[in-house]
Design an enzyme around this catalytic site. Structure first.
Site, PDB file in Angstrom:
ATOM      1  N   LEU B  58       0.866  -1.176   0.000  1.00  0.00           N
ATOM      2  CA  LEU B  58       0.000   0.000   0.000  1.00  0.00           C
ATOM      3  C   LEU B  58       0.905   1.229   0.000  1.00  0.00           C
ATOM      4  O   LEU B  58       1.193   1.809   1.034  1.00  0.00           O
ATOM      5  CB  LEU B  58      -0.913   0.003   1.225  1.00  0.00           C
ATOM      6  CG  LEU B  58      -1.706  -1.291   1.460  1.00  0.00           C
ATOM      7  CD1 LEU B  58      -2.740  -1.071   2.549  1.00  0.00           C
ATOM      8  CD2 LEU B  58      -2.383  -1.764   0.177  1.00  0.00           C
ATOM      9  N   GLU B  60       1.193   4.272  -2.511  1.00  0.00           N
ATOM     10  CA  GLU B  60       0.842   4.986  -3.742  1.00  0.00           C
ATOM     11  C   GLU B  60       2.010   5.809  -4.291  1.00  0.00           C
ATOM     12  O   GLU B  60       2.196   5.908  -5.498  1.00  0.00           O
ATOM     13  CB  GLU B  60      -0.388   5.874  -3.528  1.00  0.00           C
ATOM     14  CG  GLU B  60      -1.712   5.121  -3.557  1.00  0.00           C
ATOM     15  CD  GLU B  60      -1.988   4.372  -2.258  1.00  0.00           C
ATOM     16  OE1 GLU B  60      -1.228   4.549  -1.286  1.00  0.00           O
ATOM     17  OE2 GLU B  60      -2.966   3.602  -2.225  1.00  0.00           O
ATOM     18  N   HIS B 129     -13.704   7.869  -0.125  1.00  0.00           N
ATOM     19  CA  HIS B 129     -13.769   6.983  -1.290  1.00  0.00           C
ATOM     20  C   HIS B 129     -14.780   7.485  -2.306  1.00  0.00           C
ATOM     21  O   HIS B 129     -15.277   6.709  -3.110  1.00  0.00           O
ATOM     22  CB  HIS B 129     -14.161   5.565  -0.858  1.00  0.00           C
ATOM     23  CG  HIS B 129     -13.156   4.918   0.041  1.00  0.00           C
ATOM     24  ND1 HIS B 129     -13.035   5.245   1.355  1.00  0.00           N
ATOM     25  CD2 HIS B 129     -12.216   3.979  -0.206  1.00  0.00           C
ATOM     26  CE1 HIS B 129     -12.073   4.521   1.906  1.00  0.00           C
ATOM     27  NE2 HIS B 129     -11.549   3.749   0.980  1.00  0.00           N
TER      28      HIS B 129
END
Lengths: 327, 325, 351
Positions: B58, B60, B129
């Site tokens: 994880l 980015e 999200h």
């Protein structure tokens, strides 16, 4: 395994050249000829010359914002680096980058960045490309003690270690992130141990000893080329000036600079060359004078080079779109 | 030959075909390989090309950083941001590196990366999200922001994006994934930087993207009964924008309504409105109207989320107000 | 039975169509459903079918011609049927008025109309009393821009050839040719005590009756406080007068009515073919009393026009009404009758 006289002489010239280059930049920055601000690397010549000197031309190098020296040694003509710092049209990047963003793909100087920690993850990409294309190129990314505070260092080392990417993290610990001493911002006594958490081999190296630097980088490069993954090298060194040209560096305790100046990497090599390899002082002075002349020529080139056409500001924004000029 | 495919499947097909077409293409991201993506978009790729589909930590920044660095070396990475909101944790790589490569190297290197980012609201996942990130990236010269609305566009524009030599942020609206439409079997490109006139009309120009086009079309139908002709333009590439198509349309209709998901403040509607009033104020018959989400974070509860986003009635009201000005 | 085929209206937006091609020739026998010709609107093509069996007796519109909706296209009739009466009607019918180019929201009135002018340029042209129709537009899609108007005015002023005619007058080319003839044909007659009615009165009567039967009969009376309006009127009147424009209450009411109709689509909803159709644009007729009857010239697309423009158009329409009768130019939405001069207390008219 000690370096040969010939190699040591070459590296000595490289270091002197960096010193002269930086002194000239400092002069033209202080007298206002060079726009913006600059970060000098006087005192750190061994780490820069040693890292670049130990790598192949086909290896990827990511110098950081204090990287004039490394940039000059990657293979770009010094006068074109100087012209870039002056913001002139003959600069290697046409005046788009200046001191902090000097790149030259032809010699794999990937040094695009004024942001700490940014290239630390970009370096994953060139290293990944080497494994993807099955070439033996390694990637060396320069960082400082301050850089290690960035989260990207964690992401990068974690991924490089997991995927065994050929990266050498060259951490030039010059003691200060601007004014903050690394012991005030990191819990480790020695920053290199930070890599232990990723099971990445690491070494602490005397960053002012050109031989030690070269040998450490060669070991790391060999591991990388064998597919054994990344290495972190912490080069203990010191920047003689403030963070930028003009910073009086009042945050340093009295006597600290003088103590480090006693460990000047250039004097150290000079001594070695004279005492071990039998070079004469006049011989070395002659090399110094040549470096002086070379830098003077680079400065003259930069001064003579015209300013870029203002419309060049619109070039090269996209490979596929021409940006509109509404002025 | 064409057949009906979902937007999700169209993107998947484009990826498969480009992997096949060009060995320098590879995919990376969180759960994109073995599992085939959190939304299932990259399914089947790892099985065919295990070395060219990489599951990452994880991380980015590392995902985009790696993409940028490898692109300079001639590879064509297609990275996935599971949710576009996560662009915040790799923003530096997009803004300071990807967008600057071509500029810095004076054209000697470019940065042919595609960042697929799953955008938009509507799935009851609240504010981390569900955001519409377009404007966060729309003032970064050097980046290209693409927002396909149909399965046909999704496939063609993704192929174009992968083949394009500039960094492209490819927005996929999560509520469109199940949308079905005709998609040719063979690979094809759709020109980037070219707006699509989805419907012709003489009285109002509506500019809308992705899911908002549904509202625009519904409103246009309604207005047709009132004798008002609506022209609908989907910019498709949000940045750099195809100004010409919008300007010509508004010069004809004299009225502009921009329908945009996401907060009104500094949204792309603001840019389009400003651009039109700056360039063709003389042709305007009414003030420019923006129909947008409210200036609030997207909340979780369906009642709350739905209240925030624009509806067809809002579009209708805006159209009627410009007609009666 | 002989049928006069007219330019159809495909959709509420259509105002004119181009006869792209005839697929049947004069003298051809056709059956109901046969395609007679192709009509182009914008870039769409439609086919016009024969409504019944018969022979295509006369083609009244050559290929390539663009005509307004309702204009005669052809006569379909039995092989030997006498169609002379129909043809006579057609010739009287020929003055289908052209749309005022570029007025109102009409830049949108389709690429077929050709002339585009920006709203700001239109205002400027009117301020300068310039007939903009002959000016070549250099704007987007060939629109006439303010620059074009200024350039034209600059050039013309030195050449001392500024056209001082009002655009409204100029923009009705029919006024000088066909319609004048039509007006002459309609001779006011001394109709009294069972004497024959003039055609105009017949039509007026028929329209009044149609209006009565074609709309729901309800009358609502409401008081409105127009104190502010009266104040504004008093302020504006001299201002307009300085520009040579007569501000009348009729114009104010036209503006108000146009606003009301725009804001309340329900009022302009009609039943057509069993379906509700909300009509647009906002065209309003003004009843004008002339010595041979009542005529109702129509002011078009009033929602998009400022009050000044309405005043000008109203004045021009009233002038014109004395000389011509725009038979085809029928109001679609509303008619307004100004009867203040009659000193009556209540005026109730269902239409």
């Amino acid at each position: 395994m000690a370096l040969t006289k010939k190699r040591l002489l070459e590296l000595y010239c490289d270091m002197v050249s960096i010193r002269k280059f930086e002194e000239a930049v400092e002069n033209y920055s202080k007298n206002g000829t060079i726009p913006g601000f600059i970060h000098l690397s006087i005192g750190q010549e061994a780490a820069q010359a040693g890292v670049v000197g130990a790598l192949k031309k086909t290896d990827y190098k990511f110098p950081d914002h204090r990287g004039h020296g490394a940039i000059c040694l990657c293979g770009t003509e010094k006068k074109r680096v100087m012209a870039e710092i002056f913001g002139k049209v003959d600069g290697i990047n046409g005046g788009r980058g200046g001191s902090m963003h000097i790149n030259d793909l032809s010699c794999r100087n990937m040094g695009f960045n004024g942001i700490q920690g940014s290239t630390v993850v970009t370096a994953l990409g060139t290293a990944f490309a080497s494994t993807y294309k099955k070439t033996d190129a390694v990637t060396a990314v320069f960082m400082g003690d301050g850089t290690l505070g960035e989260g990207t260092c964690h992401e990068s080392m974690n991924m490089a270690a997991t995927w065994k990417l050929p990266i050498i993290y060259c951490l030039l610990n010059n003691q200060y992130a601007i004014s903050t001493h690394y012991t005030e911002s990191h819990p480790q006594k020695q920053l290199a141990t930070w890599a232990d958490g990723y099971e990445v081999p690491n070494e602490v190296v005397d960053g002012n000893d050109i031989e030690a630097v070269v040998e450490a980088v060669e070991r790391a490069a060999e591991r990388a080329r064998k597919g054994e993954g990344p290495t972190l090298l912490e080069f203990m060194t010191y920047r003689w000036q403030g963070h930028f040209s003009g910073d009086p560096a009042a945050y340093r305790p009295d006597g600290e600079l003088e103590a480090w100046q006693q460990k000047c990497p250039i004097n150290r090599s000079r001594k070695q060359l004279m005492e071990i390899h039998g070079c004469s002082g006049a011989e070395l002075d002659e090399l110094d004078a040549r470096a002086d002349a070379e830098i003077a020529e680079a400065v003259q080139f930069a001064l003579d080079s015209p300013w870029p056409d203002p419309k060049n500001a619109l070039k090269h924004v996209y490979a596929t779109v021409q940006v509109e000029d509404w002025k | 030959m064409a057949r009906k495919l979902s937007y999700a499947k169209a993107i998947n097909e484009a990826l498969h075909q480009e992997m096949e077409h060009d060995p320098s293409v590879f995919i990376l991201g969180e759960d994109v390989a073995r599992m085939g993506g959190d939304f299932g978009i990259t399914q089947g790729i790892w099985h065919k090309w295990p070395d060219r589909a990489r599951d990452t930590a994880l991380s980015e920044s590392a995902i985009i950083g790696l993409s940028v660095g490898s692109a300079v070396c001639g590879l064509r990475p297609v990275a996935e941001l599971m949710f576009a909101d996560f662009v915040t944790v790799c923003y530096d790589q997009l803004v300071n590196n990807a967008a600057k490569i071509h500029f810095m190297y004076g054209g000697e290197a470019s940065c042919p990366i595609v960042v697929r980012a799953v955008t938009g609201s509507g799935i009851r996942c609240a504010y981390h999200h569900s955001q519409s990130i377009e404007p966060w990236l729309m003032n970064i010269p050097g980046l290209i922001i693409v927002a396909p609305a149909t399965p046909y566009e999704a496939k063609g524009m993704l192929i174009s994006a992968i083949r394009n030599n500039d960094p492209v942020v490819f927005l996929e609206h999560k509520l469109l994934y199940n949308r079905k439409g005709e998609v040719p079997v063979e690979p094809y490109e759709i020109e980037l930087f070219k707006a699509e006139i989805e419907r012709k009309g003489d009285d109002i120009t509506i500019v809308a993207t992705m899911r908002m086009l549904d509202l625009a079309h519904a409103a246009a139908k309604e207005l047709e009964n009132e004798g008002v002709g609506v022209e609908i333009i989907d910019p498709r590439t949000l940045f750099p924008l195809d100004k010409r198509t919008i300007i010509e349309s508004v010069a004809k209709t004299g009225r502009l309504v921009v329908v945009q998901e996401g907060p009104k403040v500094m949204g792309f509607g603001a840019e389009i409105g400003a651009m039109v009033s700056e360039e063709i104020f003389e042709y305007l018959r009414a003030p420019i109207k923006r129909v947008t989400s409210l200036d609030v974070p997207i909340a979780f509860s369906p009642e709350l989320e739905d209240y925030v986003n624009p509806t067809m009635d809002h579009v209708l009201a805006a159209c009627r107000s410009v007609m009666s000005f | 039975m002989a049928v006069l085929l007219r330019m159809p209206r495909y959709g509420a937006n259509m105002e004119e169509g181009t006869l792209a091609s005839w697929l049947a020739a004069e003298g051809d026998a056709v059956s109901a459903g046969d395609v007679l010709c192709e009509i182009e609107i914008e870039k769409l093509s439609n086919e016009l079918e024969a409504p019944e069996d018969g022979v295509l007796r006369a083609i009244l519109c050559p290929q390539g011609e663009t005509l307004p909706c309702g204009a005669p296209l052809a006569v379909l009739a039995g092989a030997d049927e006498d169609i002379s009466a129909l043809l006579t009607d057609v010739s009287a019918d020929a003055d289908v008025p052209d749309e005022v180019p570029g007025s109102g929201s009409g830049s949108g009135s389709g690429s077929g109309s050709g002339l585009r002018i920006t709203p700001k340029a239109l205002v400027l042209a009117e301020e300068l009393n310039i007939d903009y129709r002959s000016i070549a537009g250099t704007g987007i899609l060939g629109a006439i821009t303010r620059e074009d108007i200024r350039a034209w005015a600059g050039g013309k002023a030195s050449a001392k050839a500024v056209n001082t005619k009002k655009p409204d007058e100029l923009s009705k080319p029919a006024e000088t040719s066909g319609p004048a003839g039509a007006a002459n044909a309609v001779k006011p007659s001394e109709s009294r005590n069972g004497a024959r009615m003039s055609t105009i009165r017949k039509v007026t009567a028929r329209r009044m009756m149609e209006s009565l039967s074609g709309s729901a009969q309800s009358t609502i009376m409401m008081d409105a406080d127009i104190t502010d309006l009266v104040k504004a009127y008093k302020v504006l009147k001299p201002v307009f007068a300085a520009d040579g424009i007569k501000l009348s209450w009729t114009a104010v009411i036209l503006k108000a009515a146009a606003e009301t109709l725009t804001r309340h689509p329900g009022i302009r909803t009609i039943i057509e073919g069993g379906e509700l159709l909300t009509t647009y644009p906002i065209d309003i007729g003004v009843a004008v009393d002339v010595d041979y009857g009542l005529v109702v010239p129509v002011l078009r697309k009033l929602d998009a026009k400022p009050l000044k423009t309405i005043c000008r158009e109203l004045a021009a329409a009233i002038d014109r009404a004395g000389g011509i009768w725009d038979r085809k130019n029928l109001p679609r939405l509303l008619s307004i009758a100004s009867i203040g001069y009659a000193e009556c207390e209540v005026f109730h008219s269902d239409p």
